[in-house]
Design a protein around this motif. Structure first.
Motif, short mmCIF file in Angstrom:
data_model
loop_
_atom_site.label_atom_id
_atom_site.label_comp_id
_atom_site.label_asym_id
_atom_site.label_seq_id
_atom_site.Cartn_x
_atom_site.Cartn_y
_atom_site.Cartn_z
N ALA A 99 48.36 43.02 37.34
CA ALA A 99 48.50 44.40 37.85
C ALA A 99 47.43 45.30 37.24
O ALA A 99 46.72 46.01 37.96
CB ALA A 99 49.89 44.93 37.53
N GLN A 100 47.29 45.24 35.94
CA GLN A 100 46.27 46.05 35.26
C GLN A 100 44.88 45.65 35.69
O GLN A 100 44.01 46.48 35.93
CB GLN A 100 46.38 45.85 33.73
N GLU A 136 44.10 46.89 39.11
CA GLU A 136 43.80 48.33 39.06
C GLU A 136 42.33 48.55 38.71
O GLU A 136 41.65 49.37 39.32
CB GLU A 136 44.69 48.96 37.99
N ARG A 137 41.86 47.82 37.73
CA ARG A 137 40.47 48.00 37.27
C ARG A 137 39.43 47.54 38.27
O ARG A 137 38.31 48.05 38.29
CB ARG A 137 40.26 47.24 35.96
N SER A 158 45.23 45.21 44.60
CA SER A 158 46.62 45.15 44.17
C SER A 158 46.88 43.79 43.51
O SER A 158 46.04 42.90 43.54
CB SER A 158 47.56 45.37 45.36
#
Lengths: 155, 155
Positions: A22-23, A26-27, A31
């Motif tokens: 997830a992280q 994001e970066r 998704s």
DNA sequence: GGTGAAAATTTCGAAGG
DNA sequence: CCTTCGAAATTTTCACC
């Protein structure tokens, strides 16, 4: 084969492998699921070899780095095989490269101190016949990283 | 400072950082909680520096390794500082060591090919005055590991 | 490539020897 | 310093759009 997002993923994971998908997503602007699929693919394709902990050599008593330049006695495949097998089995050897030019092999070796290096040296020179061994001792590690640059310029 | 169990933890985590504390504890003979505490302490003490993904250089187009031996023009602290700063900022430089003996600095550099190396070489020699630069090209990476040996013999 | 959600795991503290 | 217990929080992973 490896698009921009793959490269971003690789860049991030080379810096911090504890990131959740997830992280990470994001970066890199994705998704979680497609990000996870890419990571899976990168692992299966052998691009990502694994996730490891990096350890400081000093606290574990391996603060001395030595580069060892070796010249071979002969240049037969058999000698090379014997050498490669022997050298790879020695725990203090962190890297072995077969080189072009004067030096046939370059090693990076991690040991506790000179005494430990001398013991290694003796084992090394006993294991296979060598024409020449030159030891280069590091006084200070100024920089060391495991993360390859994956800038767009590297394509 | 680092007992046998700490060393076992370090050995395992250097091989595979995806291990859960439960699995790790099992391998080192500890239950999850104290194992977790030890890992925390090792991280806070700077023994474990981080967890990273290891990537194969070839797929990302960085298959050429070069060892660069450098002799400095002068040996003042100012020169060293400038050199260290410049060299550390170059993405292809994976390692920098200040050496004892003839060679003042040894670099390990990762590049795509000879063309890329030449570009690096030009930038290198432009950035700081250098007395001598010798490039050693690797033909084959026979072995490379990030995991230091933590055998009891290393104490 | 995105969503949503169930299932599985993991973290980390409490209580106790 | 270790063990067991346990619950909250995350994370993985999948079926479907």
């Amino acid at each position: 084969m490896l698009d921009l997002i793959d490269r971003k993923i690789i860049a991030e994971l080379q810096q911090d492998a504890t990131l959740s998908v997830a992280q990470l997503g994001e970066r890199v602007g994705l998704s979680a699921t497609p990000c996870w699929k890419r990571v899976q693919r990168l692992e299966q394709n052998g691009v990502i070899l694994g996730r490891v902990a990096l350890v400081a050599p000093e606290p574990i008593g391996l603060g001395l780095t030595v580069f060892v330049a070796i010249e071979a006695t002969d240049h037969s495949p058999a000698w090379r095989k014997t050498f490669a097998d022997n050298i790879s089995a020695m725990p203090e050897v962190m890297e072995v490269h077969r080189m072009a030019g004067e030096v046939d092999y370059m090693l990076r070796v991690a040991v506790a101190d000179m005494t430990a290096y001398d013991l290694f040296y003796q084992r090394l020179t006993e294991s296979v016949p060598l024409k020449n061994v030159t030891s280069h001792f590091a006084m200070e590690r100024i920089a060391a990283k495991t993360a390859y640059p994956v800038d767009i310029t590297n394509r």
